[in-house]
Design an enzyme around this catalytic site. Sequence first.
Site, PDB file in Angstrom:
ATOM      1  N   LYS A   1      14.556  -6.453   5.659  1.00 15.96           N
ATOM      2  CA  LYS A   1      14.759  -5.454   6.717  1.00 15.96           C
ATOM      3  C   LYS A   1      16.060  -5.668   7.504  1.00 15.96           C
ATOM      4  O   LYS A   1      16.697  -4.703   7.914  1.00 15.96           O
ATOM      5  CB  LYS A   1      13.575  -5.458   7.690  1.00 15.96           C
ATOM      6  CG  LYS A   1      12.327  -4.790   7.144  1.00 15.96           C
ATOM      7  CD  LYS A   1      11.266  -4.707   8.224  1.00 15.96           C
ATOM      8  CE  LYS A   1       9.989  -4.093   7.699  1.00 15.96           C
ATOM      9  NZ  LYS A   1       8.980  -3.894   8.742  1.00 15.96           N
TER      10      LYS A   1
ATOM     11  N   ASP B   1       9.371   1.776  12.402  1.00 17.51           N
ATOM     12  CA  ASP B   1       8.365   0.874  12.985  1.00 17.51           C
ATOM     13  C   ASP B   1       8.201   1.128  14.483  1.00 17.51           C
ATOM     14  O   ASP B   1       7.105   0.969  15.025  1.00 17.51           O
ATOM     15  CB  ASP B   1       8.763  -0.599  12.765  1.00 17.51           C
ATOM     16  CG  ASP B   1       8.461  -1.069  11.347  1.00 17.51           C
ATOM     17  OD1 ASP B   1       7.552  -0.499  10.711  1.00 17.51           O
ATOM     18  OD2 ASP B   1       9.133  -2.009  10.877  1.00 17.51           O
TER      19      ASP B   1
ATOM     20  N   ARG C   1       4.534 -19.367  18.016  1.00 14.22           N
ATOM     21  CA  ARG C   1       4.401 -20.745  17.520  1.00 14.22           C
ATOM     22  C   ARG C   1       5.731 -21.488  17.645  1.00 14.22           C
ATOM     23  O   ARG C   1       5.791 -22.588  18.142  1.00 14.22           O
ATOM     24  CB  ARG C   1       3.940 -20.684  16.051  1.00 14.22           C
ATOM     25  CG  ARG C   1       3.783 -22.023  15.393  1.00 14.22           C
ATOM     26  CD  ARG C   1       3.328 -21.869  13.973  1.00 14.22           C
ATOM     27  NE  ARG C   1       4.258 -21.097  13.149  1.00 14.22           N
ATOM     28  CZ  ARG C   1       4.082 -20.838  11.864  1.00 14.22           C
ATOM     29  NH1 ARG C   1       3.001 -21.279  11.247  1.00 14.22           N
ATOM     30  NH2 ARG C   1       4.966 -20.133  11.187  1.00 14.22           N
TER      31      ARG C   1
ATOM     32  N   LEU D   1       0.832  -1.209   0.000  1.00 15.16           N
ATOM     33  CA  LEU D   1       0.000   0.000   0.000  1.00 15.16           C
ATOM     34  C   LEU D   1       0.868   1.260   0.000  1.00 15.16           C
ATOM     35  O   LEU D   1       0.358   2.374  -0.157  1.00 15.16           O
ATOM     36  CB  LEU D   1      -0.909  -0.002   1.234  1.00 15.16           C
ATOM     37  CG  LEU D   1      -1.917  -1.155   1.288  1.00 15.16           C
ATOM     38  CD1 LEU D   1      -2.565  -1.233   2.661  1.00 15.16           C
ATOM     39  CD2 LEU D   1      -2.983  -0.990   0.205  1.00 15.16           C
TER      40      LEU D   1
ATOM     41  N   GLU E   1      20.097   5.591  15.574  1.00 15.54           N
ATOM     42  CA  GLU E   1      20.126   4.859  16.851  1.00 15.54           C
ATOM     43  C   GLU E   1      19.079   3.730  16.908  1.00 15.54           C
ATOM     44  O   GLU E   1      19.376   2.600  17.289  1.00 15.54           O
ATOM     45  CB  GLU E   1      19.806   5.892  17.937  1.00 15.54           C
ATOM     46  CG  GLU E   1      20.365   5.602  19.296  1.00 15.54           C
ATOM     47  CD  GLU E   1      19.895   6.678  20.263  1.00 15.54           C
ATOM     48  OE1 GLU E   1      19.403   6.311  21.326  1.00 15.54           O
ATOM     49  OE2 GLU E   1      19.982   7.881  19.914  1.00 15.54           O
TER      50      GLU E   1
ATOM     51  N   ALA F   1       7.060 -13.388  17.352  1.00 19.91           N
ATOM     52  CA  ALA F   1       8.467 -13.132  17.656  1.00 19.91           C
ATOM     53  C   ALA F   1       9.265 -12.920  16.370  1.00 19.91           C
ATOM     54  O   ALA F   1      10.446 -13.249  16.288  1.00 19.91           O
ATOM     55  CB  ALA F   1       9.047 -14.293  18.470  1.00 19.91           C
TER      56      ALA F   1
ATOM     57  N   TYR G   1      -3.212  -5.491   9.439  1.00 14.06           N
ATOM     58  CA  TYR G   1      -4.077  -4.390   8.997  1.00 14.06           C
ATOM     59  C   TYR G   1      -5.035  -4.769   7.873  1.00 14.06           C
ATOM     60  O   TYR G   1      -5.816  -3.936   7.421  1.00 14.06           O
ATOM     61  CB  TYR G   1      -3.235  -3.169   8.591  1.00 14.06           C
ATOM     62  CG  TYR G   1      -2.148  -3.475   7.585  1.00 14.06           C
ATOM     63  CD1 TYR G   1      -2.432  -3.578   6.236  1.00 14.06           C
ATOM     64  CD2 TYR G   1      -0.841  -3.675   8.010  1.00 14.06           C
ATOM     65  CE1 TYR G   1      -1.438  -3.873   5.329  1.00 14.06           C
ATOM     66  CE2 TYR G   1       0.166  -3.966   7.103  1.00 14.06           C
ATOM     67  CZ  TYR G   1      -0.136  -4.066   5.767  1.00 14.06           C
ATOM     68  OH  TYR G   1       0.844  -4.371   4.882  1.00 14.06           O
TER      69      TYR G   1
ATOM     70  N   THR H   1      10.890  -3.751   3.055  1.00  7.65           N
ATOM     71  CA  THR H   1       9.966  -4.665   3.735  1.00  7.65           C
ATOM     72  C   THR H   1      10.447  -6.105   3.573  1.00  7.65           C
ATOM     73  O   THR H   1      11.560  -6.343   3.093  1.00  7.65           O
ATOM     74  CB  THR H   1       8.502  -4.403   3.270  1.00  7.65           C
ATOM     75  OG1 THR H   1       7.637  -5.192   4.070  1.00  7.65           O
ATOM     76  CG2 THR H   1       8.266  -4.707   1.802  1.00  7.65           C
TER      77      THR H   1
HETATM   78  N1  LIG Z   1       0.738  -2.462  10.850  1.00  3.46           N
HETATM   79  C1  LIG Z   1       1.985  -2.344  10.451  1.00  3.46           C
HETATM   80  O1  LIG Z   1       2.498  -1.251  10.189  1.00  3.46           O
HETATM   81  C2  LIG Z   1       2.841  -3.569  10.336  1.00  3.46           C
HETATM   82  C3  LIG Z   1       4.246  -3.462  10.345  1.00  3.46           C
HETATM   83  C4  LIG Z   1       5.003  -4.620  10.254  1.00  3.46           C
HETATM   84  C5  LIG Z   1       4.361  -5.861  10.134  1.00  3.46           C
HETATM   85  N2  LIG Z   1       3.009  -5.917  10.116  1.00  3.46           N
HETATM   86  C6  LIG Z   1       2.309  -7.203  10.025  1.00  3.46           C
HETATM   87  O2  LIG Z   1       2.710  -7.998  11.127  1.00  3.46           O
HETATM   88  C7  LIG Z   1       2.786  -9.372  10.762  1.00  3.46           C
HETATM   89  C8  LIG Z   1       4.164  -9.921  11.147  1.00  3.46           C
HETATM   90  O3  LIG Z   1       5.164  -9.269  10.386  1.00  3.46           O
HETATM   91  P1  LIG Z   1       6.731  -9.597  10.580  1.00  3.46           P
HETATM   92  O4  LIG Z   1       7.471  -8.648   9.723  1.00  3.46           O
HETATM   93  O5  LIG Z   1       7.087  -9.712  12.010  1.00  3.46           O
HETATM   94  O6  LIG Z   1       6.786 -11.080   9.928  1.00  3.46           O
HETATM   95  P2  LIG Z   1       7.775 -12.275  10.304  1.00  3.46           P
HETATM   96  O7  LIG Z   1       9.092 -11.773  10.745  1.00  3.46           O
HETATM   97  O8  LIG Z   1       7.690 -13.222   9.146  1.00  3.46           O
HETATM   98  O9  LIG Z   1       7.062 -12.983  11.587  1.00  3.46           O
HETATM   99  C9  LIG Z   1       5.841 -13.653  11.455  1.00  3.46           C
HETATM  100  C10 LIG Z   1       5.295 -14.022  12.821  1.00  3.46           C
HETATM  101  O10 LIG Z   1       4.002 -14.624  12.645  1.00  3.46           O
HETATM  102  C11 LIG Z   1       4.014 -15.943  13.203  1.00  3.46           C
HETATM  103  N3  LIG Z   1       3.135 -16.801  12.421  1.00  3.46           N
HETATM  104  C12 LIG Z   1       3.029 -16.871  11.076  1.00  3.46           C
HETATM  105  N4  LIG Z   1       2.085 -17.774  10.727  1.00  3.46           N
HETATM  106  C13 LIG Z   1       1.589 -18.284  11.890  1.00  3.46           C
HETATM  107  C14 LIG Z   1       0.585 -19.253  12.198  1.00  3.46           C
HETATM  108  N5  LIG Z   1      -0.098 -19.881  11.232  1.00  3.46           N
HETATM  109  N6  LIG Z   1       0.321 -19.514  13.499  1.00  3.46           N
HETATM  110  C15 LIG Z   1       0.976 -18.879  14.489  1.00  3.46           C
HETATM  111  N7  LIG Z   1       1.949 -17.958  14.257  1.00  3.46           N
HETATM  112  C16 LIG Z   1       2.247 -17.665  12.975  1.00  3.46           C
HETATM  113  C17 LIG Z   1       5.454 -16.361  13.152  1.00  3.46           C
HETATM  114  O11 LIG Z   1       5.667 -17.423  14.037  1.00  3.46           O
HETATM  115  P3  LIG Z   1       6.943 -18.416  13.824  1.00  3.46           P
HETATM  116  O12 LIG Z   1       8.103 -17.721  14.459  1.00  3.46           O
HETATM  117  O13 LIG Z   1       6.529 -19.649  14.505  1.00  3.46           O
HETATM  118  O14 LIG Z   1       7.111 -18.594  12.341  1.00  3.46           O
HETATM  119  C18 LIG Z   1       6.138 -15.045  13.583  1.00  3.46           C
HETATM  120  O15 LIG Z   1       6.003 -14.838  14.964  1.00  3.46           O
HETATM  121  C19 LIG Z   1       2.489  -9.424   9.259  1.00  3.46           C
HETATM  122  O16 LIG Z   1       1.131  -9.761   9.085  1.00  3.46           O
HETATM  123  C20 LIG Z   1       2.737  -7.997   8.785  1.00  3.46           C
HETATM  124  O17 LIG Z   1       1.936  -7.647   7.683  1.00  3.46           O
HETATM  125  C21 LIG Z   1       2.223  -4.806  10.229  1.00  3.46           C
END
Ligand SMILES: NC(=O)c1ccc[n+]([C@@H]2O[C@H](COP(=O)([O-])OP(=O)(O)OC[C@H]3O[C@@H](n4cnc5c(N)ncnc54)[C@H](OP(=O)(O)O)[C@@H]3O)[C@@H](O)[C@H]2O)c1
Length: 273
Positions: free
Chosen positions: A66, A102, A151, A16, A78, A127, A219, A62
């Site tokens: 990152k 972030d 998980r 987006l 920082e 995590a 979101y 993204t």
């Molecule tokens: N609103 C915003 O501005 C913003 C900013 C950043 C990210 N986000 C959103 O936040 C989410 C995470 O982003 P990220 O960058 O941290 O991704 P990431 O590094 O890939 O981490 C994904 C996380 O989701 C967990 N997960 C994925 N599928 C799962 C399932 N089926 N059951 C349980 N846990 C599951 C993973 O667990 P495991 O460790 O077990 O794989 C891990 O904790 C995404 O949906 C992203 O779009 C939003």
Amino acid sequence: MTKTYAVIGDPIDHSLSPAIHNSAYLFLGLDCIYIAYRIPSRELEFGIESLKKIGISGFNVTIPHKVDMMQLLNEADEECILVGATNTVLNNDGNLKGYNTDVDGFLDPIRKRKIDCRDSDVLLIGAGGAARAIVAAFSREKAGKITVTNRTEERAHSLIRFAHKLGLQSDYTDLKNAGEIAGNYKFIVNATSVGLKGVGCPISTRNIKKDAIVYDIVYMPVETPLIEESKNQGATIIYGWEMLLAQAMKSFEIFLKIPAPYEAMKLTLLGRF
Ligand SMILES: NC(=O)c1ccc[n+]([C@@H]2O[C@H](COP(=O)([O-])OP(=O)(O)OC[C@H]3O[C@@H](n4cnc5c(N)ncnc54)[C@H](OP(=O)(O)O)[C@@H]3O)[C@@H](O)[C@H]2O)c1
């Protein structure tokens, strides 16, 4: 000369960011353009060289780049060093400086509601990369204990070590148990991708209290199952789009050094859902 900005990642088709940033340029009459540029995991270095060649003014980063992008920076602020990841890079004649918006993006909706995080206990679900920025954010606000559930248990422990390094109290709970103890926390934050496209709720919500704050960073959709169920419990809700918008506004301000037009960017973002 027209300034060009970009978001890099893979996949990137549904980002987006181009819509949000381009609407801000249009609103302010700026001679800037923002594009989405897909860079597969193994091609980051080559991709960055290409961006430098076209004289990119700055770019957002993204999934999955990152963390790896940190190696290609000439400088980092920082917050970026603290989190170990960058989502915003400014190009100053080939000198790349990284930022992480972030952390502030996550805190912005909390601050807007004048909620005090000091000494508050947090249940953090997830995590991954975003969870790391969230731990850094709560450490800055001097929160109480952060309980991490995930998980994959090992990733939760790695995040707990990070929290300890920042001076936060932090412990682990099993994902199956998280719903049972949810009633003990002021903040419940979902930083997993569960709930995306409206599928699944990361924990059971029946014990969530009405004085809790439930913050779902997913979101899409705006009303995730966690948000819907927590609303029924009477909890205060913070939406994922609020963080998305705040981090985009902060990137805009790093890029252009002028205030970002909140209403124009918000209207565009919400219009996309
Ligand atoms: N609103 C915003 O501005 C913003 C900013 C950043 C990210 N986000 C959103 O936040 C989410 C995470 O982003 P990220 O960058 O941290 O991704 P990431 O590094 O890939 O981490 C994904 C996380 O989701 C967990 N997960 C994925 N599928 C799962 C399932 N089926 N059951 C349980 N846990 C599951 C993973 O667990 P495991 O460790 O077990 O794989 C891990 O904790 C995404 O949906 C992203 O779009 C939003």
